[in-house]
Design an enzyme around this catalytic site. Structure first.
Site, mmCIF file in Angstrom:
data_model
loop_
_atom_site.group_PDB
_atom_site.id
_atom_site.type_symbol
_atom_site.label_atom_id
_atom_site.label_comp_id
_atom_site.label_asym_id
_atom_site.label_seq_id
_atom_site.Cartn_x
_atom_site.Cartn_y
_atom_site.Cartn_z
ATOM 1 N N ARG A 1 31.277 55.782 18.879
ATOM 2 C CA ARG A 1 32.122 56.955 19.125
ATOM 3 C C ARG A 1 31.850 57.667 20.432
ATOM 4 O O ARG A 1 32.555 58.623 20.785
ATOM 5 C CB ARG A 1 32.012 57.944 17.952
ATOM 6 C CG ARG A 1 33.206 58.879 17.849
ATOM 7 C CD ARG A 1 33.407 59.512 16.501
ATOM 8 N NE ARG A 1 32.278 60.252 16.006
ATOM 9 C CZ ARG A 1 32.380 61.384 15.324
ATOM 10 N NH1 ARG A 1 33.559 61.922 15.110
ATOM 11 N NH2 ARG A 1 31.314 61.991 14.842
ATOM 12 N N ASP A 2 30.859 57.241 21.203
ATOM 13 C CA ASP A 2 30.611 57.930 22.483
ATOM 14 C C ASP A 2 30.029 56.959 23.514
ATOM 15 O O ASP A 2 29.024 57.249 24.159
ATOM 16 C CB ASP A 2 29.674 59.115 22.276
ATOM 17 C CG ASP A 2 29.755 60.136 23.409
ATOM 18 O OD1 ASP A 2 30.768 60.125 24.147
ATOM 19 O OD2 ASP A 2 28.822 60.946 23.557
ATOM 20 N N ILE A 3 30.682 55.809 23.664
ATOM 21 C CA ILE A 3 30.274 54.846 24.688
ATOM 22 C C ILE A 3 30.641 55.405 26.057
ATOM 23 O O ILE A 3 31.805 55.679 26.336
ATOM 24 C CB ILE A 3 30.974 53.480 24.470
ATOM 25 C CG1 ILE A 3 30.614 52.891 23.107
ATOM 26 C CG2 ILE A 3 30.615 52.506 25.591
ATOM 27 C CD1 ILE A 3 29.167 52.557 22.925
#
Length: 291
Positions: A103-105
């Site tokens: 969810r936060d690459i």
């Protein structure tokens, strides 16, 4: 490395239970391209995640920091970082049950060791997705410029959201540009849209980071660009799974036919033979050019 979070409001009890379940699952993850979670602490509204220490900073610092006129990151080093990151994300998506959607690459969450090996870090926003679920609906989180459009508009999250972020990351690594940069001319603010336009105009080398110590071969550059563009396809179902992205990145005999893309660029897809297709529109008609 310590990650801090704060949870407030009436849902604190539920948030604590979700946090504990998800962090305990992530704590069992072991992969050379993932930063190991060593432990966590829950106290009231506060959350602490403790990660292993990786000694060469993060990718964002090396791409956008003041590192001199020539980047220490060669093309080969950058592609190794791309591939290592892809392998870490693939393990989260395809090697675990339930699967983990990061969810936060983004570049600041890619840590590097002294040999430039990449490790995906910061699972503070990660969500678990069981095999019986196509998506999970959640509050939209992530970093502006990396968030998949369908997740931003609906809150429906699955592994294709990570694939989109990974595609943006490839573009960032190739170009040395931030995903969103308001200091640039209006047509260049959004990295994804700018790069699509450059590829459609066959202006491939103009997208390269000017700080690269040497230019890659035309074939290597086009392969990386095509993989990135496939990953950011507006239609999430047309994006490759991460395992397929690894295959495209690793294959040596990548078939690329130099074609004019002056026509409007619409999307990339995969043929049954495993080749990439660029779908273009000319004279009102849409057709697929195999590359």
């Amino acid at each position: 490395f310590v990650f801090l979070a704060h949870v407030a409001g009436r849902r604190r009890g539920q948030a604590e239970r979700e946090f504990t379940v998800e962090v305990e699952a992530i704590g069992r993850v072991r992969h050379k391209n993932l930063v190991r979670l060593l432990g966590y602490c829950v106290e009231g509204a506060h959350r602490i995640l403790v990660y292993e220490y990786v000694d060469n900073g993060n990718l964002e610092q090396w791409l956008h920091g003041d590192n001199g006129p020539v980047s220490p990151l060669s093309w080969d080093a950058r592609m190794d970082i791309v591939l290592g990151t892809a392998k870490g994300i693939t393990y989260l998506h395809e090697g675990l049950e339930p699967k983990v959607v990061h969810r936060d690459i983004k570049s600041s969450n890619i840590l590097l060791d002294k040999r430039w090996n990449s490790k995906v870090s910061d699972f503070g926003l990660a969500k678990l997705l069981g095999s019986d679920s196509n998506y999970v609906t959640t509050r939209v989180m992530g970093t502006f410029g990396y968030v998949a459009p369908e997740y931003a508009s609906t809150g429906m999250l699955n592994e294709r959201s990570d694939v989109y972020s990974f595609g943006v990351l490839i573009m960032e690594i190739i170009s040395g540009r931030c995903p969103v940069d308001y200091a640039r001319p209006p047509t260049e603010v959004n990295l994804v849209e700018w790069l699509k336009k450059m590829v459609s105009n066959r202006d491939y080398e103009a997208v390269l980071d000017p700080k690269l110590p040497e230019k890659p071969s035309s074939k290597a550059l086009k392969k990386a660009l095509l993989v990135a563009l496939r990953c950011v396809d507006p239609d999430s179902q047309k994006r490759p799974k991460m395992g397929h992205a690894i295959h495209m990145l690793e294959v040596d005999d990548f078939p690329y036919r130099d074609v004019s893309l002056a026509a409007s660029f619409t999307s990339l897809s995969s043929s049954q033979s495993g080749h990439l297709c660029i779908r273009v529109r000319r004279n009102g008609q849409s057709r697929c050019i195999r590359v």
